[in-house]
Design a protein around this motif. Structure first.
Motif, PDB file in Angstrom:
ATOM      1  N   GLN A 128      28.785  35.082  28.408  1.00 43.82           N
ATOM      2  CA  GLN A 128      29.926  34.775  29.273  1.00 43.82           C
ATOM      3  C   GLN A 128      31.245  35.093  28.576  1.00 43.82           C
ATOM      4  OE1 GLN A 128      30.117  33.835  32.407  1.00 43.82           O
ATOM      5  NE2 GLN A 128      27.922  33.797  32.745  1.00 43.82           N
ATOM      6  N   GLU A 129      31.325  34.770  27.281  1.00 47.08           N
ATOM      7  CA  GLU A 129      32.539  35.068  26.533  1.00 47.08           C
ATOM      8  C   GLU A 129      32.754  36.579  26.428  1.00 47.08           C
ATOM      9  OE1 GLU A 129      36.036  34.419  24.551  1.00 47.08           O
ATOM     10  OE2 GLU A 129      34.752  32.968  25.597  1.00 47.08           O
ATOM     11  N   GLN A 130      31.663  37.319  26.165  1.00 50.71           N
ATOM     12  CA  GLN A 130      31.777  38.773  26.093  1.00 50.71           C
ATOM     13  C   GLN A 130      32.189  39.359  27.437  1.00 50.71           C
ATOM     14  OE1 GLN A 130      27.900  39.881  24.675  1.00 50.71           O
ATOM     15  NE2 GLN A 130      28.436  39.596  22.515  1.00 50.71           N
ATOM     16  N   LEU A 131      31.617  38.794  28.515  1.00 47.80           N
ATOM     17  CA  LEU A 131      31.970  39.279  29.847  1.00 47.80           C
ATOM     18  C   LEU A 131      33.435  39.006  30.154  1.00 47.80           C
ATOM     19  CD1 LEU A 131      30.883  40.556  32.455  1.00 47.80           C
ATOM     20  CD2 LEU A 131      30.319  38.256  33.254  1.00 47.80           C
ATOM     21  N   LEU A 132      33.915  37.824  29.750  1.00 46.58           N
ATOM     22  CA  LEU A 132      35.317  37.493  29.978  1.00 46.58           C
ATOM     23  C   LEU A 132      36.233  38.428  29.193  1.00 46.58           C
ATOM     24  CD1 LEU A 132      37.386  35.628  31.270  1.00 46.58           C
ATOM     25  CD2 LEU A 132      37.112  34.069  29.329  1.00 46.58           C
ATOM     26  N   GLN A 133      35.873  38.712  27.928  1.00 47.82           N
ATOM     27  CA  GLN A 133      36.674  39.635  27.134  1.00 47.82           C
ATOM     28  C   GLN A 133      36.681  41.032  27.746  1.00 47.82           C
ATOM     29  OE1 GLN A 133      38.625  38.774  24.624  1.00 47.82           O
ATOM     30  NE2 GLN A 133      37.931  36.646  24.798  1.00 47.82           N
ATOM     31  N   LEU A 134      35.526  41.437  28.260  1.00 44.47           N
ATOM     32  CA  LEU A 134      35.439  42.753  28.889  1.00 44.47           C
ATOM     33  C   LEU A 134      36.295  42.810  30.152  1.00 44.47           C
ATOM     34  CD1 LEU A 134      34.075  45.531  28.765  1.00 44.47           C
ATOM     35  CD2 LEU A 134      32.197  44.591  30.128  1.00 44.47           C
ATOM     36  N   SER A 135      36.288  41.705  30.922  1.00 46.54           N
ATOM     37  CA  SER A 135      37.107  41.676  32.132  1.00 46.54           C
ATOM     38  C   SER A 135      38.592  41.714  31.786  1.00 46.54           C
ATOM     39  CB  SER A 135      36.781  40.421  32.944  1.00 46.54           C
ATOM     40  OG  SER A 135      37.191  39.246  32.266  1.00 46.54           O
ATOM     41  N   LYS A 136      38.964  41.058  30.684  1.00 47.10           N
ATOM     42  CA  LYS A 136      40.364  41.100  30.264  1.00 47.10           C
ATOM     43  C   LYS A 136      40.776  42.513  29.870  1.00 47.10           C
ATOM     44  CE  LYS A 136      40.725  36.289  28.726  1.00 47.10           C
ATOM     45  NZ  LYS A 136      40.973  35.378  27.584  1.00 47.10           N
ATOM     46  N   LYS A 137      39.869  43.223  29.177  1.00 44.33           N
ATOM     47  CA  LYS A 137      40.176  44.603  28.800  1.00 44.33           C
ATOM     48  C   LYS A 137      40.311  45.486  30.033  1.00 44.33           C
ATOM     49  CE  LYS A 137      37.988  44.477  24.230  1.00 44.33           C
ATOM     50  NZ  LYS A 137      36.908  45.032  23.363  1.00 44.33           N
ATOM     51  N   HIS A 184      59.282  38.335  46.976  1.00 43.31           N
ATOM     52  CA  HIS A 184      58.239  37.393  47.364  1.00 43.31           C
ATOM     53  C   HIS A 184      57.088  37.493  46.356  1.00 43.31           C
ATOM     54  CE1 HIS A 184      60.344  38.634  51.087  1.00 43.31           C
ATOM     55  NE2 HIS A 184      60.309  37.334  51.354  1.00 43.31           N
ATOM     56  N   ASP A 185      56.543  36.346  45.994  1.00 48.26           N
ATOM     57  CA  ASP A 185      55.486  36.356  44.977  1.00 48.26           C
ATOM     58  C   ASP A 185      54.319  35.425  45.327  1.00 48.26           C
ATOM     59  OD1 ASP A 185      56.727  33.959  44.715  1.00 48.26           O
ATOM     60  OD2 ASP A 185      57.062  34.091  42.550  1.00 48.26           O
ATOM     61  N   GLY A 186      54.168  35.082  46.602  1.00 50.03           N
ATOM     62  CA  GLY A 186      53.060  34.215  46.993  1.00 50.03           C
ATOM     63  C   GLY A 186      51.723  34.869  46.700  1.00 50.03           C
ATOM     64  N   GLN A 187      50.806  34.089  46.133  1.00 48.04           N
ATOM     65  CA  GLN A 187      49.467  34.579  45.794  1.00 48.04           C
ATOM     66  C   GLN A 187      48.432  33.533  46.199  1.00 48.04           C
ATOM     67  OE1 GLN A 187      49.017  35.897  41.749  1.00 48.04           O
ATOM     68  NE2 GLN A 187      51.077  36.771  41.668  1.00 48.04           N
ATOM     69  N   GLY A 188      47.208  33.963  46.345  1.00 48.26           N
ATOM     70  CA  GLY A 188      46.132  33.022  46.685  1.00 48.26           C
ATOM     71  C   GLY A 188      44.821  33.740  46.882  1.00 48.26           C
ATOM     72  N   GLY A 189      43.993  33.196  47.765  1.00 46.23           N
ATOM     73  CA  GLY A 189      42.650  33.711  48.000  1.00 46.23           C
ATOM     74  C   GLY A 189      41.667  32.561  47.985  1.00 46.23           C
ATOM     75  N   PRO A 190      40.381  32.836  47.807  1.00 48.76           N
ATOM     76  CA  PRO A 190      39.423  31.735  47.643  1.00 48.76           C
ATOM     77  C   PRO A 190      39.675  31.049  46.302  1.00 48.76           C
ATOM     78  CG  PRO A 190      38.355  33.815  47.193  1.00 48.76           C
ATOM     79  CD  PRO A 190      39.735  34.131  47.708  1.00 48.76           C
ATOM     80  N   TYR A 191      39.070  29.899  46.113  1.00 42.38           N
ATOM     81  CA  TYR A 191      39.229  29.206  44.838  1.00 42.38           C
ATOM     82  C   TYR A 191      38.793  30.120  43.696  1.00 42.38           C
ATOM     83  CZ  TYR A 191      40.043  24.897  47.427  1.00 42.38           C
ATOM     84  OH  TYR A 191      40.570  23.951  48.248  1.00 42.38           O
ATOM     85  N   ALA A 192      39.490  29.970  42.539  1.00 40.96           N
ATOM     86  CA  ALA A 192      39.240  30.856  41.398  1.00 40.96           C
ATOM     87  C   ALA A 192      37.757  30.865  41.045  1.00 40.96           C
ATOM     88  CB  ALA A 192      40.061  30.399  40.194  1.00 40.96           C
ATOM     89  N   GLN A 193      37.241  32.064  40.835  1.00 42.80           N
ATOM     90  CA  GLN A 193      35.820  32.225  40.526  1.00 42.80           C
ATOM     91  C   GLN A 193      35.650  33.090  39.283  1.00 42.80           C
ATOM     92  OE1 GLN A 193      34.001  34.309  43.878  1.00 42.80           O
ATOM     93  NE2 GLN A 193      36.016  34.998  44.526  1.00 42.80           N
ATOM     94  N   GLN A 194      34.694  32.669  38.421  1.00 40.13           N
ATOM     95  CA  GLN A 194      34.432  33.398  37.173  1.00 40.13           C
ATOM     96  C   GLN A 194      33.943  34.805  37.499  1.00 40.13           C
ATOM     97  OE1 GLN A 194      34.941  31.941  34.258  1.00 40.13           O
ATOM     98  NE2 GLN A 194      34.119  33.389  32.796  1.00 40.13           N
ATOM     99  N   PRO A 195      34.537  35.841  36.880  1.00 37.27           N
ATOM    100  CA  PRO A 195      34.079  37.209  37.157  1.00 37.27           C
ATOM    101  C   PRO A 195      32.611  37.383  36.790  1.00 37.27           C
ATOM    102  CG  PRO A 195      36.166  37.216  35.952  1.00 37.27           C
ATOM    103  CD  PRO A 195      35.663  35.817  35.919  1.00 37.27           C
ATOM    104  N   SER A 196      31.879  38.060  37.664  1.00 35.32           N
ATOM    105  CA  SER A 196      30.473  38.354  37.390  1.00 35.32           C
ATOM    106  C   SER A 196      30.353  39.750  36.798  1.00 35.32           C
ATOM    107  CB  SER A 196      29.651  38.263  38.677  1.00 35.32           C
ATOM    108  OG  SER A 196      30.046  39.276  39.593  1.00 35.32           O
ATOM    109  N   ASN A 272      44.958  37.810  33.946  1.00 34.78           N
ATOM    110  CA  ASN A 272      44.418  38.131  32.613  1.00 34.78           C
ATOM    111  C   ASN A 272      42.896  38.178  32.620  1.00 34.78           C
ATOM    112  OD1 ASN A 272      44.782  38.863  29.943  1.00 34.78           O
ATOM    113  ND2 ASN A 272      44.701  36.752  29.197  1.00 34.78           N
ATOM    114  N   GLY A 273      42.333  38.628  33.736  1.00 30.37           N
ATOM    115  CA  GLY A 273      40.887  38.801  33.824  1.00 30.37           C
ATOM    116  C   GLY A 273      40.093  37.536  34.048  1.00 30.37           C
ATOM    117  N   SER A 274      40.764  36.422  34.339  1.00 25.78           N
ATOM    118  CA  SER A 274      40.041  35.157  34.511  1.00 25.78           C
ATOM    119  C   SER A 274      39.586  34.914  35.948  1.00 25.78           C
ATOM    120  CB  SER A 274      40.927  33.986  34.067  1.00 25.78           C
ATOM    121  OG  SER A 274      42.092  33.907  34.872  1.00 25.78           O
ATOM    122  N   ASP A 275      39.996  35.768  36.890  1.00 26.41           N
ATOM    123  CA  ASP A 275      39.628  35.561  38.289  1.00 26.41           C
ATOM    124  C   ASP A 275      39.397  36.912  38.953  1.00 26.41           C
ATOM    125  OD1 ASP A 275      39.383  34.144  40.851  1.00 26.41           O
ATOM    126  OD2 ASP A 275      41.316  35.057  41.330  1.00 26.41           O
TER     127      ASP A 275
END
Length: 375
Positions: A128-137, A184-196, A272-275
């Protein structure tokens, strides 16, 4: 003398009578076979009783002798009691050994199972940590591509070259269709989800495609600038398209913007790749009209508990659907047929939202795709 003679005669007669009786008994008829057998069995039983009576029971004596001059204590145990005692001790020992062996086996098995579970958890955490780092890259690469796109757009405007044919076909960041930018800077979507893994793979594929597009676009710009230098002329400026409705495209395929505004959050990895964001956010003032981007049937109209707030889903047929989230007010109902360009809601900030915007999704057979390609 006469009396003594007389007594002798009587004694002799008595003895004769007794002998007669004995002889008479001796000459009695012989016994039957059954009587003989019975007599033999009786004699045998008597002998058995005698043997048992003669047989002595073995007694074992255990003496307890103290170290001092105290009294010696004795414990007498019969052979039968001793045998039963030894058998009981042996059975108890076997049960104890069996129970102890099972306990040891269970303990080792549980320890091994716990160790395996701990190891699997460690591996999963590392992955999971490697996947998160990869998503950030991947997210960082996408940001660099966006910067290159913006730089290319600036160079085209400064040089008077025509806009790139694929401007706005990246992740959509910073695009606007009403002339505003950064307001304008409004943002949203579904609740934050861990990248797969699929999300990261899709993001990397998009990065690779964008790199190819930027390369082709820069080569085209280079050729255009060369041609300008050779002709010493400057072509006229061409404005970016931004209409809501495209008349030359089939009305059953999503086309154009669902609302006027600015893309405040792109499709794909963000923050930063967290969502992973399955759509784009178009921000504008509260109450800005939201329109259907194609003809279709409304399947959902109302509140969504998954973070979308007030939401509208439209089925356009052939597995194509669109979604419009975070509305202030929904003005259509489920089952209603709508046309492209028809107002279906008004922009708001309901659900998981930071400000007024519409979260816009395009789904093909239930899978979210980048909506920028349909603007």
């Amino acid at each position: 003398m006469a009396k003594s003679e007389e007594q002798k005669v009587q004694k002799a007669a008595t003895a004769a009578e007794q002998e007669g009786v004995t002889e008479q008994t001796t000459v009695m008829a012989p016994l039957s076979d059954e009587a003989v057998k019975a007599a033999a069995e009786a004699e045998k039983a008597k002998d058995t009783k005698k043997k048992k009576a003669k047989k002595k029971q073995t007694i074992y004596t255990i003496k307890l002798i103290p170290d001092d001059d105290g009294d010696t204590k004795s414990i007498r145990l019969s052979e039968r009691v001793l045998k039963y005692g030894i058998a009981s001790v042996a059975a108890g020992a076997l049960l104890f050994v069996g129970a102890f062996s099972y306990s040891v086996y269970s303990t080792f098995a549980n320890q091994n199972g716990a160790a395996e579970i701990h190891e699997l958890r460690e591996v999963n955490n590392i992955q999971q940590e490697q996947l998160l780092q990869l998503s950030k890259k991947a997210n960082a690469l996408q940001d660099e591509i966006d910067q290159l796109t913006q730089l290319e757009s600036d160079l085209r405007r400064m040089s008077g070259a025509s806009p790139a044919q694929d401007d706005g076909s990246g992740d959509g960041s910073g695009l606007t269709n009403d002339g505003t930018s950064g307001q304008h800077d409004g943002q949203g979507g579904p609740y934050a989800q861990q990248p797969s893994l699929d999300n990261v793979s899709e993001a990397l594929d998009n990065v690779a495609k964008d790199i190819e597009k930027r390369r082709a676009s820069l080569l085209a710009l280079q050729e255009e600038l060369k041609a300008q230098q050779e002709s010493m002329g400057t072509p006229g400026m061409v404005s970016l398209p931004g209409s809501l409705v495209g008349s030359t495209v089939s009305v059953t395929m999503p086309t154009g913007w669902p609302a006027r505004g600015e893309v405040s959050s792109p499709y794909g990895l963000r923050w930063n790749g967290s969502d992973f964001h399955p759509g784009i956010d178009i921000a504008n003032d509260m109450g800005t009209p939201i329109v259907a981007t194609a003809d279709g049937t409304v399947t959902t109209a109302g509140w969504n508990a998954g973070g979308y707030g007030n939401m509208v889903d439209i089925d356009h047929g052939n597995g194509v659907t669109t979604r419009y989230g975070h509305a202030m007010q929904v003005v259509v109902s489920a089952g209603q047929h709508v046309r492209r360009g028809q107002i279906i809601a008004y922009m708001g900030s309901t659900g998981f939202s930071t400000g007024p915007h519409v979260h816009y999704e395009v789904r093909i057979n239930g899978q979210a795709v980048n909506p920028v390609s349909y603007l």
